[in-house]
Design a protein around this motif. Structure first.
Motif, mmCIF file in Angstrom:
data_model
loop_
_atom_site.group_PDB
_atom_site.id
_atom_site.type_symbol
_atom_site.label_atom_id
_atom_site.label_comp_id
_atom_site.label_asym_id
_atom_site.label_seq_id
_atom_site.Cartn_x
_atom_site.Cartn_y
_atom_site.Cartn_z
ATOM 1 N N GLY A 241 0.815 -1.214 0.000
ATOM 2 C CA GLY A 241 0.000 0.000 0.000
ATOM 3 C C GLY A 241 0.845 1.259 0.000
ATOM 4 O O GLY A 241 0.540 2.227 -0.704
ATOM 5 N N ILE A 242 1.928 1.243 0.776
ATOM 6 C CA ILE A 242 2.834 2.401 0.813
ATOM 7 C C ILE A 242 3.487 2.608 -0.548
ATOM 8 O O ILE A 242 3.554 3.731 -1.064
ATOM 9 N N PHE A 243 3.970 1.514 -1.132
ATOM 10 C CA PHE A 243 4.603 1.609 -2.450
ATOM 11 C C PHE A 243 3.618 2.152 -3.484
ATOM 12 O O PHE A 243 3.979 2.984 -4.324
ATOM 13 N N PHE A 244 2.372 1.654 -3.429
ATOM 14 C CA PHE A 244 1.359 2.113 -4.383
ATOM 15 C C PHE A 244 1.085 3.605 -4.201
ATOM 16 O O PHE A 244 1.025 4.364 -5.179
ATOM 17 N N PHE A 245 0.938 4.037 -2.956
ATOM 18 C CA PHE A 245 0.653 5.450 -2.681
ATOM 19 C C PHE A 245 1.796 6.343 -3.159
ATOM 20 O O PHE A 245 1.561 7.369 -3.810
ATOM 21 N N VAL A 246 3.026 5.946 -2.836
ATOM 22 C CA VAL A 246 4.181 6.748 -3.252
ATOM 23 C C VAL A 246 4.284 6.777 -4.770
ATOM 24 O O VAL A 246 4.539 7.821 -5.382
ATOM 25 N N GLY A 247 4.069 5.614 -5.403
ATOM 26 C CA GLY A 247 4.157 5.556 -6.855
ATOM 27 C C GLY A 247 3.117 6.410 -7.553
ATOM 28 O O GLY A 247 3.387 7.020 -8.596
ATOM 29 N N GLN A 248 1.912 6.485 -6.976
ATOM 30 C CA GLN A 248 0.845 7.268 -7.585
ATOM 31 C C GLN A 248 0.961 8.758 -7.304
ATOM 32 O O GLN A 248 0.364 9.573 -8.005
ATOM 33 N N ASN A 249 1.719 9.119 -6.271
ATOM 34 C CA ASN A 249 1.774 10.523 -5.862
ATOM 35 C C ASN A 249 3.178 11.109 -5.868
ATOM 36 O O ASN A 249 3.381 12.220 -5.372
ATOM 37 N N ALA A 250 4.131 10.375 -6.411
ATOM 38 C CA ALA A 250 5.516 10.864 -6.394
ATOM 39 C C ALA A 250 5.654 12.114 -7.254
ATOM 40 O O ALA A 250 5.028 12.235 -8.294
#
Length: 250
Positions: A241-250
């Motif tokens: 979930g953290i990876f997904f959030f960072v990837g979508q909002n980087a």
């Protein structure tokens, strides 16, 4: 010169990289993800004009198709390392070169996946006509010229043949399963490739050869308790979930 590892030192069988669980799961899930990606776009013609048209007609379906295929490529590399380890116990030369070539082929496929993604968004934001013109005029440059990806492109085919021969000669796989593994060598490489008879045969062969091997690797050792499995599941979900959030909002 002193040896790094003492010859009398017993090495834990679970210490190898990427390990039984990651390697086994990779062999099970990687081919299945590739097959799912192929099946989702099976009704559209193989070549890029029809793939681009499908991006416009069925954007969600095609995004899922190309996304699943790319996920399968990413997931496959630990499985190749696990297979190389098994082959290398008896045929280290075949394992070495088969592993190197096959993984280089995965790199080439990920480059093509990046171009596929660009083409998808060109259709969505600039329209089908402009995207088709752009891809048509630049298509050859994905394969020609002094470019590193063009240089390693053939490894994505020959690597699977080498692994298949090594798997058979080392008795990691029997002859039918080795042939099924080698079929991945006929899978087309390139930008905006749809599903055809050769890609389906290749990926089905990969499922037949590697999924049972992955299950066998997973079963070759102690099974974790339910509490340990749940802890790892929670950790993976949180990190994912953290990876997904960072990837979508980087």
């Amino acid at each position: 010169m002193k040896s790094i590892v003492s010859p009398n030192e017993k090495i834990n069988a679970e210490s190898w990289f990427p390990g039984r669980w990651i390697g086994g799961l990779s062999l099970v899930l990687g081919p299945i993800l590739l097959l799912a990606g192929e099946l989702l776009r099976v009704k559209y013609h193989f070549y890029y004009p029809d793939q681009l048209a499908a991006f416009k007609e069925q954007p969600t379906l095609m995004a899922a198709s190309y996304g699943l295929f790319a996920a399968g490529i990413i997931v496959m590399w630990p499985g190749i390392l696990a297979l190389v380890r098994l082959i290398g116990a008896k045929k280290p030369g075949w394992a070495l070169w088969g592993g190197i070539l096959a993984i280089m082929g995965l790199f080439a496929r990920m480059y093509h996946a990046g171009v596929d993604n660009l083409a998808y968004w060109l259709v969505q934001f600039q329209g089908l006509e402009l995207a088709t013109t752009f891809i048509s005029e630049s298509y050859a440059y994905n394969y020609q010229g002094f470019y590193v990806i063009a240089t390693i492109l053939f490894s994505g085919m020959i690597g699977w043949f080498v692994l298949a021969i090594g798997a058979f000669r080392s008795r990691t796989l029997n002859l039918p399963y080795s042939i099924a593994l080698g079929l991945m060598g006929i899978h087309s490489l390139g930008v905006l490739k749809g599903t055809s008879w050769d890609t389906l045969v290749a990926v089905i062969g990969l499922c037949v050869a590697l999924t049972p091997l992955g299950i066998k690797i997973l079963q070759d050792g102690p099974t974790p308790s339910l509490s340990v499995a749940m802890k790892w599941f929670i950790v993976i979900v949180i990190i994912g979930g953290i990876f997904f959030f960072v990837g979508q909002n980087a």
